[in-house]
Write an enzyme that holds these catalytic residues in place. Structure first.
Site: not given
Ligand code: ADE
Length: 353
Positions: A21, A34, A40, A77, A79, A117, A135, A189, A196, A301
């Protein structure tokens, strides 16, 4: 461009993963990715993204598809409201927007299942508009680098993190900046064991310099976990079996499982067959009880589900005892129905699929 964004996007240019994507500006594909990636991981989500892209090359193809097919492709998947909302929004885009993905942030936000988001992600990745994504990755990076201790699940926290994210954004190329900060959160992170030592921000990072990496970001509430006990009735006679489509606003709406008795604790055989729920449901039913499965644990969850499957063969016809909203199907057709992973596990173990 802020100094932060410059460092971040340079890092991204050299370290980004090549994900499908990321090679498109098609808002439909970006939206699809997204929604899949909301809850996921990338390695699991990628296969689903490719399946959906192939099955539905355009938003109109998705809108026109049978909901059963959409749910089946989403199977595994989790949800599942994401899949239902995705389908609903595809119909809105097709009918209301004539198949053209809306460009305005306000109209994107009005699509079912699209929150702040996702709207910011689509507006910036597809259309280059200056909306900052916030996010889980972004909360983590900002709270650690800048030492922000406001709880991320408080309204004050949301406001504060949104403002900081917006102030850091590269307005000239918001899409790349947004991808970069999320990628940085996902690869460096990380929640539990961030890298780190080789981090590009370790000389300025508040959390690193003050030994607060493990305590940031701060969350106000602990997630409450509810235990539920499912007793599934596997009503089977030769090659025929009863399944039912889940309705209402509990988990797994529109997916198939079996008629169900939910109890407040795990039941042994005697307790089960003397329970009022079983007596009410079975009435005068003449049946043969074959066996009960071991308990299956299924973790969501906010819920832990403990399920047992009671294999029961009615002496009379299945039709007479099929509870409301259930259907009688041939065992060989079971793979056609979208089922939760818990049900799939049982069907596999019982050699029914
Ligand atoms: N997690 C949510 N959106 C993402 C993206 N576009 N690329 C990688 N991880 C993601």
């Amino acid at each position: 461009m802020t100094h932060f964004s410059e460092k971040l996007t340079n890092w991204y240019a050299q370290n980004k993963r090549d994900l499908p994507w990321r090679n498109t500006r098609d808002p439909y594909r970006i939206w699809l990715s997204e929604i899949i990636l909301q809850q996921t991981r990338v390695d699991q989500g990628t296969a689903y993204y490719l399946k959906f892209e192939e099955a539905f090359p355009t938003v109109v193809d998705l809108a026109r598809a049978d909901n059963e097919k959409v749910m089946k492709l989403w199977q595994g998947l989790g949800y599942y409201s994401r899949a239902r909302n995705l389908h609903t929004a595809a119909k809105t885009i097709t009918d209301v927007h004539k198949g053209d993905f809306p460009r305005s942030h306000k109209q994107i936000l009005e699509l079912k299942g699209v929150g702040e988001y996702t709207a910011a992600a689509i507006a910036s990745f597809a259309f280059g508009q200056p909306y900052a994504v916030v996010d889980g990755n972004v909360y983590r990076v900002i709270s650690r680098v800048f030492g922000i201790k406001t709880p991320i699940d408080s309204s004050q926290g949301k406001k504060e993190f949104n403002e900081i994210a917006a102030s850091l954004l590269d307005k000239k190329d918001p899409g790349t900046h947004n991808q970069a900060i999320m990628e940085f959160g996902a690869l460096y992170c990380k929640p539990a064991s961030p890298d780190c030592n080789s981090c590009i921000f370790n000389n300025v990072c508040h959390a690193y310099r003050n030994n607060e990496v493990q305590t940031l970001p701060v969350k106000e509430k602990k997630t409450k976990i509810r235990s539920r006990f499912f007793n599934y009735l596997v009503l089977q006679k030769k090659e025929q079996i009863i399944i039912r489509k889940r309705r209402g606003n509990d988990i797994w709406t529109n997916l198939y499982d079996f008629p169900l008795i939910e109890t407040s604790s795990e039941l042994e055989e005697e307790e089960f067959f003397t329970s009022t729920q079983w007596k009410e449901l079975s009435g005068q039913l003449d049946f043969k009880f074959s066996k009960v499965s071991p308990p299956y644990k299924h973790i969501l969850s906010h819920q832990h589900i403990f399920a047992k499957f009671w294999l029961i063969e009615p002496k009379g016809s299945l039709k007479k005892i099929a509870p409301a909203a259930s259907v009688i199907v041939n065992v060989s057709d079971l793979t056609k129905y979208a089922v939760p992973r818990l049900i799939e596990r049982y069907l596999q173990d019982a050699s029914l699929i």
